[in-house]
Design a protein around this motif. Structure first.
Motif, PDB file in Angstrom:
ATOM      1  N   UNK A 121       6.391  11.327  -6.798  1.00 46.56           N
ATOM      2  CA  UNK A 121       7.116  12.153  -5.832  1.00 46.56           C
ATOM      3  C   UNK A 121       6.660  13.598  -5.822  1.00 46.56           C
ATOM      4  N   UNK A 122       6.686  14.285  -6.976  1.00 48.34           N
ATOM      5  CA  UNK A 122       6.227  15.678  -6.988  1.00 48.34           C
ATOM      6  C   UNK A 122       4.769  15.838  -6.591  1.00 48.34           C
ATOM      7  N   UNK A 123       3.908  14.899  -7.008  1.00 49.07           N
ATOM      8  CA  UNK A 123       2.492  15.011  -6.650  1.00 49.07           C
ATOM      9  C   UNK A 123       2.309  15.006  -5.141  1.00 49.07           C
ATOM     10  N   UNK A 124       2.996  14.088  -4.446  1.00 51.55           N
ATOM     11  CA  UNK A 124       2.891  14.022  -2.995  1.00 51.55           C
ATOM     12  C   UNK A 124       3.495  15.258  -2.336  1.00 51.55           C
ATOM     13  N   UNK A 125       4.608  15.751  -2.882  1.00 55.96           N
ATOM     14  CA  UNK A 125       5.243  16.940  -2.309  1.00 55.96           C
ATOM     15  C   UNK A 125       4.380  18.177  -2.508  1.00 55.96           C
ATOM     16  N   UNK A 126       3.758  18.309  -3.674  1.00 56.51           N
ATOM     17  CA  UNK A 126       2.857  19.439  -3.912  1.00 56.51           C
ATOM     18  C   UNK A 126       1.654  19.384  -2.971  1.00 56.51           C
ATOM     19  N   UNK A 176      11.253  17.113  -4.245  1.00 56.48           N
ATOM     20  CA  UNK A 176      10.729  15.845  -4.765  1.00 56.48           C
ATOM     21  C   UNK A 176      11.696  15.237  -5.768  1.00 56.48           C
ATOM     22  N   UNK A 177      12.214  16.041  -6.671  1.00 51.95           N
ATOM     23  CA  UNK A 177      13.165  15.535  -7.656  1.00 51.95           C
ATOM     24  C   UNK A 177      14.498  15.186  -7.009  1.00 51.95           C
ATOM     25  N   UNK A 178      14.927  16.002  -6.046  1.00 52.86           N
ATOM     26  CA  UNK A 178      16.199  15.732  -5.379  1.00 52.86           C
ATOM     27  C   UNK A 178      16.130  14.442  -4.572  1.00 52.86           C
ATOM     28  N   UNK A 179      14.987  14.174  -3.966  1.00 54.31           N
ATOM     29  CA  UNK A 179      14.844  12.975  -3.142  1.00 54.31           C
ATOM     30  C   UNK A 179      15.037  11.709  -3.953  1.00 54.31           C
ATOM     31  N   UNK A 180      14.515  11.682  -5.176  1.00 53.23           N
ATOM     32  CA  UNK A 180      14.654  10.487  -6.012  1.00 53.23           C
ATOM     33  C   UNK A 180      16.079  10.301  -6.517  1.00 53.23           C
ATOM     34  N   UNK A 181      16.914  11.316  -6.385  1.00 51.11           N
ATOM     35  CA  UNK A 181      18.296  11.225  -6.866  1.00 51.11           C
ATOM     36  C   UNK A 181      19.297  11.069  -5.734  1.00 51.11           C
ATOM     37  N   UNK A 182      19.267  11.982  -4.769  1.00 49.77           N
ATOM     38  CA  UNK A 182      20.279  11.977  -3.703  1.00 49.77           C
ATOM     39  C   UNK A 182      19.764  11.376  -2.406  1.00 49.77           C
ATOM     40  N   UNK A 183      18.449  11.135  -2.296  1.00 51.27           N
ATOM     41  CA  UNK A 183      17.906  10.540  -1.084  1.00 51.27           C
ATOM     42  C   UNK A 183      17.288  11.559  -0.145  1.00 51.27           C
ATOM     43  N   UNK A 193       1.855  21.207  11.342  1.00 48.99           N
ATOM     44  CA  UNK A 193       1.746  20.752   9.955  1.00 48.99           C
ATOM     45  C   UNK A 193       2.992  19.990   9.537  1.00 48.99           C
ATOM     46  N   UNK A 194       4.177  20.486   9.895  1.00 44.81           N
ATOM     47  CA  UNK A 194       5.419  19.813   9.530  1.00 44.81           C
ATOM     48  C   UNK A 194       5.474  18.419  10.147  1.00 44.81           C
ATOM     49  N   UNK A 195       5.146  18.337  11.438  1.00 48.43           N
ATOM     50  CA  UNK A 195       5.220  17.052  12.133  1.00 48.43           C
ATOM     51  C   UNK A 195       4.234  16.041  11.552  1.00 48.43           C
ATOM     52  N   UNK A 196       3.029  16.470  11.255  1.00 46.57           N
ATOM     53  CA  UNK A 196       2.020  15.564  10.732  1.00 46.57           C
ATOM     54  C   UNK A 196       2.391  15.075   9.336  1.00 46.57           C
ATOM     55  N   UNK A 197       2.884  15.966   8.494  1.00 42.60           N
ATOM     56  CA  UNK A 197       3.301  15.568   7.151  1.00 42.60           C
ATOM     57  C   UNK A 197       4.501  14.627   7.212  1.00 42.60           C
ATOM     58  N   UNK A 198       5.431  14.934   8.104  1.00 42.76           N
ATOM     59  CA  UNK A 198       6.611  14.091   8.261  1.00 42.76           C
ATOM     60  C   UNK A 198       6.223  12.678   8.677  1.00 42.76           C
ATOM     61  N   UNK A 199       5.341  12.572   9.659  1.00 40.72           N
ATOM     62  CA  UNK A 199       4.908  11.258  10.137  1.00 40.72           C
ATOM     63  C   UNK A 199       4.075  10.523   9.085  1.00 40.72           C
ATOM     64  N   UNK A 200       3.236  11.262   8.363  1.00 42.23           N
ATOM     65  CA  UNK A 200       2.424  10.632   7.319  1.00 42.23           C
ATOM     66  C   UNK A 200       3.306  10.064   6.211  1.00 42.23           C
ATOM     67  N   UNK A 201       4.299  10.840   5.790  1.00 38.18           N
ATOM     68  CA  UNK A 201       5.209  10.366   4.750  1.00 38.18           C
ATOM     69  C   UNK A 201       6.036   9.185   5.206  1.00 38.18           C
ATOM     70  N   UNK A 202       6.564   9.283   6.413  1.00 40.88           N
ATOM     71  CA  UNK A 202       7.385   8.184   6.934  1.00 40.88           C
ATOM     72  C   UNK A 202       6.562   6.911   7.098  1.00 40.88           C
ATOM     73  N   UNK A 246      10.436  16.119   1.729  1.00 40.33           N
ATOM     74  CA  UNK A 246      11.258  15.003   1.260  1.00 40.33           C
ATOM     75  C   UNK A 246      10.637  13.659   1.638  1.00 40.33           C
ATOM     76  N   UNK A 247      10.132  13.560   2.853  1.00 37.82           N
ATOM     77  CA  UNK A 247       9.494  12.320   3.284  1.00 37.82           C
ATOM     78  C   UNK A 247       8.221  12.050   2.486  1.00 37.82           C
ATOM     79  N   UNK A 248       7.438  13.071   2.244  1.00 41.77           N
ATOM     80  CA  UNK A 248       6.226  12.899   1.457  1.00 41.77           C
ATOM     81  C   UNK A 248       6.568  12.527   0.020  1.00 41.77           C
ATOM     82  N   UNK A 249       7.629  13.118  -0.528  1.00 41.05           N
ATOM     83  CA  UNK A 249       8.051  12.774  -1.882  1.00 41.05           C
ATOM     84  C   UNK A 249       8.480  11.316  -1.968  1.00 41.05           C
ATOM     85  N   UNK A 250       9.187  10.839  -0.938  1.00 38.54           N
ATOM     86  CA  UNK A 250       9.585   9.435  -0.906  1.00 38.54           C
ATOM     87  C   UNK A 250       8.364   8.525  -0.866  1.00 38.54           C
TER      88      UNK A 250
END
Length: 272
Positions: A66-71, A187-194, A91-100, A45-49
Protein backbone atom coordinates in the motif's frame (compact mmCIF):
# COMPACT_ATOMS: atom_id res chain seq x y z
CA UNK A 1 -29.81 -3.79 17.74
CA UNK A 2 -27.15 -5.17 20.05
CA UNK A 3 -25.95 -2.53 22.49
CA UNK A 4 -23.74 -5.04 24.33
CA UNK A 5 -21.27 -4.99 21.43
CA UNK A 6 -20.24 -1.46 22.40
CA UNK A 7 -18.61 -2.80 25.57
CA UNK A 8 -16.99 -5.83 23.91
CA UNK A 9 -13.14 -5.64 24.26
CA UNK A 10 -12.86 -7.25 20.82
CA UNK A 11 -13.79 -3.93 19.22
CA UNK A 12 -11.48 -1.74 21.29
CA UNK A 13 -8.51 -1.88 18.88
CA UNK A 14 -10.61 -1.20 15.78
CA UNK A 15 -12.21 1.78 17.49
CA UNK A 16 -8.87 3.22 18.62
CA UNK A 17 -7.26 2.60 15.23
CA UNK A 18 -10.04 4.42 13.42
CA UNK A 19 -9.95 7.26 15.95
CA UNK A 20 -6.26 7.91 15.31
CA UNK A 21 -6.86 8.22 11.58
CA UNK A 22 -10.04 10.24 12.14
CA UNK A 23 -7.92 12.84 13.96
CA UNK A 24 -5.00 12.73 11.54
CA UNK A 25 -6.67 12.65 8.12
CA UNK A 26 -8.54 15.98 8.54
CA UNK A 27 -5.20 17.66 9.30
CA UNK A 28 -3.84 16.41 5.98
CA UNK A 29 -7.10 17.35 4.30
CA UNK A 30 -6.90 20.96 5.45
CA UNK A 31 -3.63 21.49 3.56
CA UNK A 32 -4.92 19.57 0.54
CA UNK A 33 -7.99 21.84 0.39
CA UNK A 34 -5.79 24.89 0.83
CA UNK A 35 -3.84 23.89 -2.27
CA UNK A 36 -6.94 22.80 -4.20
CA UNK A 37 -5.65 19.22 -4.27
CA UNK A 38 -8.27 17.35 -2.24
CA UNK A 39 -8.89 14.99 -5.17
CA UNK A 40 -5.30 13.78 -4.81
CA UNK A 41 -6.37 12.07 -1.58
CA UNK A 42 -8.74 9.78 -3.46
CA UNK A 43 -6.01 9.01 -5.99
CA UNK A 44 -3.58 8.04 -3.23
CA UNK A 45 -6.20 5.91 -1.52
CA UNK A 46 -7.07 4.07 -4.72
CA UNK A 47 -3.42 3.48 -5.54
CA UNK A 48 -2.80 2.25 -1.99
CA UNK A 49 -5.67 -0.22 -2.36
CA UNK A 50 -4.21 -1.46 -5.65
CA UNK A 51 -0.80 -1.77 -4.01
CA UNK A 52 -2.20 -3.75 -1.09
CA UNK A 53 -4.03 -6.13 -3.44
CA UNK A 54 -0.88 -6.53 -5.55
CA UNK A 55 1.12 -7.35 -2.43
CA UNK A 56 -1.49 -9.93 -1.41
CA UNK A 57 -1.30 -11.52 -4.86
CA UNK A 58 2.49 -11.79 -4.52
CA UNK A 59 2.28 -13.08 -0.93
CA UNK A 60 3.95 -9.92 0.37
CA UNK A 61 2.93 -7.90 3.46
CA UNK A 62 0.08 -5.50 2.79
CA UNK A 63 1.84 -2.87 4.87
CA UNK A 64 4.55 -2.72 2.18
CA UNK A 65 2.39 -2.81 -0.95
CA UNK A 66 0.00 0.00 0.00
CA UNK A 67 2.57 2.64 0.98
CA UNK A 68 4.84 1.73 -1.95
CA UNK A 69 2.03 2.34 -4.45
CA UNK A 70 0.96 5.54 -2.69
CA UNK A 71 4.51 6.90 -2.64
CA UNK A 72 4.81 6.12 -6.35
CA UNK A 73 1.57 8.01 -6.95
CA UNK A 74 2.90 11.02 -5.03
CA UNK A 75 6.09 11.03 -7.10
CA UNK A 76 4.14 10.76 -10.38
CA UNK A 77 1.77 13.54 -9.35
CA UNK A 78 4.69 15.79 -8.46
CA UNK A 79 6.39 15.07 -11.79
CA UNK A 80 3.20 15.92 -13.69
CA UNK A 81 2.88 19.23 -11.90
CA UNK A 82 6.46 20.18 -12.68
CA UNK A 83 6.03 19.25 -16.34
CA UNK A 84 3.15 21.62 -17.04
CA UNK A 85 0.62 23.60 -15.05
CA UNK A 86 -2.21 22.37 -17.30
CA UNK A 87 -1.63 18.74 -16.26
CA UNK A 88 -2.31 19.37 -12.55
CA UNK A 89 -5.79 17.81 -12.61
CA UNK A 90 -4.88 15.17 -15.18
CA UNK A 91 -2.44 13.50 -12.80
CA UNK A 92 -5.18 12.90 -10.21
CA UNK A 93 -7.55 11.40 -12.78
CA UNK A 94 -4.93 9.12 -14.30
CA UNK A 95 -3.73 7.84 -10.92
CA UNK A 96 -7.31 7.33 -9.77
CA UNK A 97 -8.19 5.30 -12.87
CA UNK A 98 -4.94 3.32 -12.72
CA UNK A 99 -5.53 2.38 -9.09
CA UNK A 100 -9.17 1.52 -9.62
CA UNK A 101 -8.52 -0.55 -12.74
CA UNK A 102 -5.71 -2.52 -11.13
CA UNK A 103 -7.67 -3.17 -7.95
CA UNK A 104 -10.81 -4.33 -9.77
CA UNK A 105 -8.89 -6.68 -12.07
CA UNK A 106 -7.01 -8.23 -9.15
CA UNK A 107 -10.19 -8.63 -7.13
CA UNK A 108 -11.96 -10.23 -10.09
CA UNK A 109 -9.26 -12.81 -10.78
CA UNK A 110 -7.84 -13.76 -7.38
CA UNK A 111 -10.04 -15.19 -4.58
CA UNK A 112 -7.88 -13.75 -1.79
CA UNK A 113 -7.75 -10.38 -3.49
CA UNK A 114 -11.52 -10.42 -3.91
CA UNK A 115 -12.12 -10.75 -0.16
CA UNK A 116 -9.49 -8.15 0.63
CA UNK A 117 -10.90 -5.85 -2.03
CA UNK A 118 -14.33 -5.91 -0.43
CA UNK A 119 -12.78 -5.01 2.93
CA UNK A 120 -10.77 -2.15 1.42
CA UNK A 121 -13.69 -0.60 -0.46
CA UNK A 122 -16.45 -1.30 2.08
CA UNK A 123 -14.38 -0.02 4.98
CA UNK A 124 -14.58 -3.00 7.34
CA UNK A 125 -12.69 -1.55 10.29
CA UNK A 126 -13.76 -4.36 12.64
CA UNK A 127 -11.01 -6.75 11.53
CA UNK A 128 -8.13 -4.52 12.59
CA UNK A 129 -6.07 -5.52 15.61
CA UNK A 130 -3.37 -4.21 17.92
CA UNK A 131 -0.77 -4.17 15.12
CA UNK A 132 -2.96 -1.86 13.04
CA UNK A 133 -3.39 0.45 16.02
CA UNK A 134 0.37 0.61 16.57
CA UNK A 135 0.88 1.36 12.88
CA UNK A 136 -1.72 4.15 13.09
CA UNK A 137 -0.08 5.52 16.21
CA UNK A 138 3.29 5.45 14.49
CA UNK A 139 1.88 7.31 11.50
CA UNK A 140 0.40 9.92 13.84
CA UNK A 141 3.70 10.34 15.71
CA UNK A 142 5.61 10.87 12.46
CA UNK A 143 3.07 12.83 10.41
CA UNK A 144 2.02 15.45 12.96
CA UNK A 145 5.56 16.82 13.61
CA UNK A 146 6.24 16.77 9.86
CA UNK A 147 3.02 18.66 9.11
CA UNK A 148 3.88 21.18 11.79
CA UNK A 149 7.35 21.63 10.27
CA UNK A 150 5.91 21.96 6.75
CA UNK A 151 2.97 24.17 7.74
CA UNK A 152 4.62 27.60 7.54
CA UNK A 153 6.45 26.91 4.23
CA UNK A 154 3.24 25.50 2.72
CA UNK A 155 1.27 28.57 3.75
CA UNK A 156 3.99 30.87 2.41
CA UNK A 157 4.14 29.07 -0.93
CA UNK A 158 0.37 29.28 -1.27
CA UNK A 159 -0.29 32.88 -0.24
CA UNK A 160 3.01 34.28 -1.54
CA UNK A 161 3.86 32.12 -4.58
CA UNK A 162 6.84 34.33 -5.50
CA UNK A 163 8.45 34.01 -2.05
CA UNK A 164 10.77 31.13 -2.96
CA UNK A 165 11.33 32.31 -6.52
CA UNK A 166 12.50 35.73 -5.32
CA UNK A 167 15.15 34.01 -3.22
CA UNK A 168 16.30 31.80 -6.02
CA UNK A 169 14.79 28.70 -4.44
CA UNK A 170 12.17 26.17 -5.51
CA UNK A 171 9.20 24.88 -3.57
CA UNK A 172 9.29 21.55 -5.44
CA UNK A 173 10.96 19.62 -2.62
CA UNK A 174 8.55 21.13 -0.12
CA UNK A 175 5.52 19.96 -2.11
CA UNK A 176 7.01 16.54 -2.70
CA UNK A 177 7.70 16.11 1.03
CA UNK A 178 4.10 17.02 1.82
CA UNK A 179 2.77 14.67 -0.87
CA UNK A 180 4.81 11.80 0.56
CA UNK A 181 3.51 12.44 4.08
CA UNK A 182 -0.10 12.46 2.88
CA UNK A 183 0.44 9.41 0.69
CA UNK A 184 1.91 7.42 3.58
CA UNK A 185 -0.90 8.35 5.96
CA UNK A 186 -3.59 7.52 3.39
CA UNK A 187 -1.94 4.21 2.52
CA UNK A 188 -2.10 3.05 6.13
CA UNK A 189 -5.58 4.50 6.65
CA UNK A 190 -6.90 2.72 3.56
CA UNK A 191 -5.94 -0.71 4.89
CA UNK A 192 -7.80 0.05 8.12
CA UNK A 193 -10.85 2.22 7.43
CA UNK A 194 -11.19 1.69 3.67
CA UNK A 195 -10.76 3.81 0.55
CA UNK A 196 -13.89 5.96 0.64
CA UNK A 197 -13.98 6.34 4.42
CA UNK A 198 -10.40 7.62 4.36
CA UNK A 199 -11.25 10.04 1.57
CA UNK A 200 -14.34 11.23 3.43
CA UNK A 201 -12.23 11.98 6.52
CA UNK A 202 -9.75 13.95 4.41
CA UNK A 203 -12.36 15.98 2.57
CA UNK A 204 -15.41 16.71 4.74
CA UNK A 205 -14.20 17.65 8.27
CA UNK A 206 -11.94 20.48 7.00
CA UNK A 207 -14.77 21.61 4.72
CA UNK A 208 -17.25 21.64 7.61
CA UNK A 209 -14.80 23.41 9.92
CA UNK A 210 -13.84 26.19 7.49
CA UNK A 211 -16.88 28.50 7.95
CA UNK A 212 -16.57 28.50 11.75
CA UNK A 213 -12.83 28.77 12.38
CA UNK A 214 -11.36 32.21 13.03
CA UNK A 215 -7.79 31.16 12.23
CA UNK A 216 -5.83 28.47 10.43
CA UNK A 217 -4.88 26.78 13.68
CA UNK A 218 -8.50 26.81 14.85
CA UNK A 219 -9.55 25.24 11.54
CA UNK A 220 -7.05 22.41 12.07
CA UNK A 221 -8.24 21.75 15.62
CA UNK A 222 -11.93 21.92 14.70
CA UNK A 223 -11.48 19.67 11.67
CA UNK A 224 -9.70 17.03 13.76
CA UNK A 225 -12.38 17.27 16.46
CA UNK A 226 -15.20 16.82 13.94
CA UNK A 227 -13.42 13.87 12.38
CA UNK A 228 -12.95 12.18 15.74
CA UNK A 229 -16.53 12.71 16.85
CA UNK A 230 -17.90 11.51 13.51
CA UNK A 231 -15.79 8.36 13.73
CA UNK A 232 -16.96 7.50 17.25
CA UNK A 233 -20.61 8.01 16.35
CA UNK A 234 -20.31 6.08 13.07
CA UNK A 235 -18.47 3.22 14.76
CA UNK A 236 -21.16 2.89 17.42
CA UNK A 237 -24.02 3.09 14.90
CA UNK A 238 -22.44 0.59 12.50
CA UNK A 239 -21.76 -1.84 15.32
CA UNK A 240 -25.19 -1.61 16.92
CA UNK A 241 -27.05 -1.73 13.60
CA UNK A 242 -24.74 -4.44 12.17
CA UNK A 243 -23.79 -2.38 9.12
CA UNK A 244 -20.50 -1.82 7.23
CA UNK A 245 -18.48 0.93 8.89
CA UNK A 246 -17.34 2.78 5.76
CA UNK A 247 -20.73 3.71 4.29
CA UNK A 248 -22.09 4.71 7.71
CA UNK A 249 -19.13 7.03 8.30
CA UNK A 250 -19.33 8.51 4.79
CA UNK A 251 -23.06 9.26 5.06
CA UNK A 252 -22.64 10.72 8.53
CA UNK A 253 -19.88 13.00 7.28
CA UNK A 254 -22.00 14.07 4.32
CA UNK A 255 -24.75 15.09 6.75
CA UNK A 256 -22.15 16.96 8.81
CA UNK A 257 -20.87 18.84 5.77
CA UNK A 258 -24.37 19.72 4.61
CA UNK A 259 -25.42 20.87 8.08
CA UNK A 260 -22.32 23.08 8.37
CA UNK A 261 -23.00 24.70 5.00
CA UNK A 262 -26.68 25.32 5.78
CA UNK A 263 -25.93 26.74 9.22
CA UNK A 264 -23.22 28.98 7.79
CA UNK A 265 -25.76 30.38 5.32
CA UNK A 266 -28.28 30.93 8.10
CA UNK A 267 -25.79 32.59 10.45
CA UNK A 268 -23.33 34.37 8.17
CA UNK A 269 -22.09 36.78 10.86
CA UNK A 270 -21.21 34.01 13.28
CA UNK A 271 -19.48 31.95 10.59
CA UNK A 272 -17.60 34.91 9.13
Amino acid sequence: MNLELLSDPLFLWPCLTGLVFALLLPLCGAYLRLRGEWLAALSYAQMAAAGSLSAAALALPLVLGGPAAAFLAAAVKNAFEEAAEATRGAAYAMLLLAGWGTAVLLAANLPLAERLGHALFDGQLYFTDRSHFLAALGAFAVAVPLLRWLSRPLLLSHFYPDFYRARGRSSRRLHLAFDLVVAGVLALATTSVGVMAAFALVFIPPLAAAPWARSWRAALWLGALLGGLAHLLAFALALVLDQPFGPVLALLLVLLGAASALLARGFPRIAA
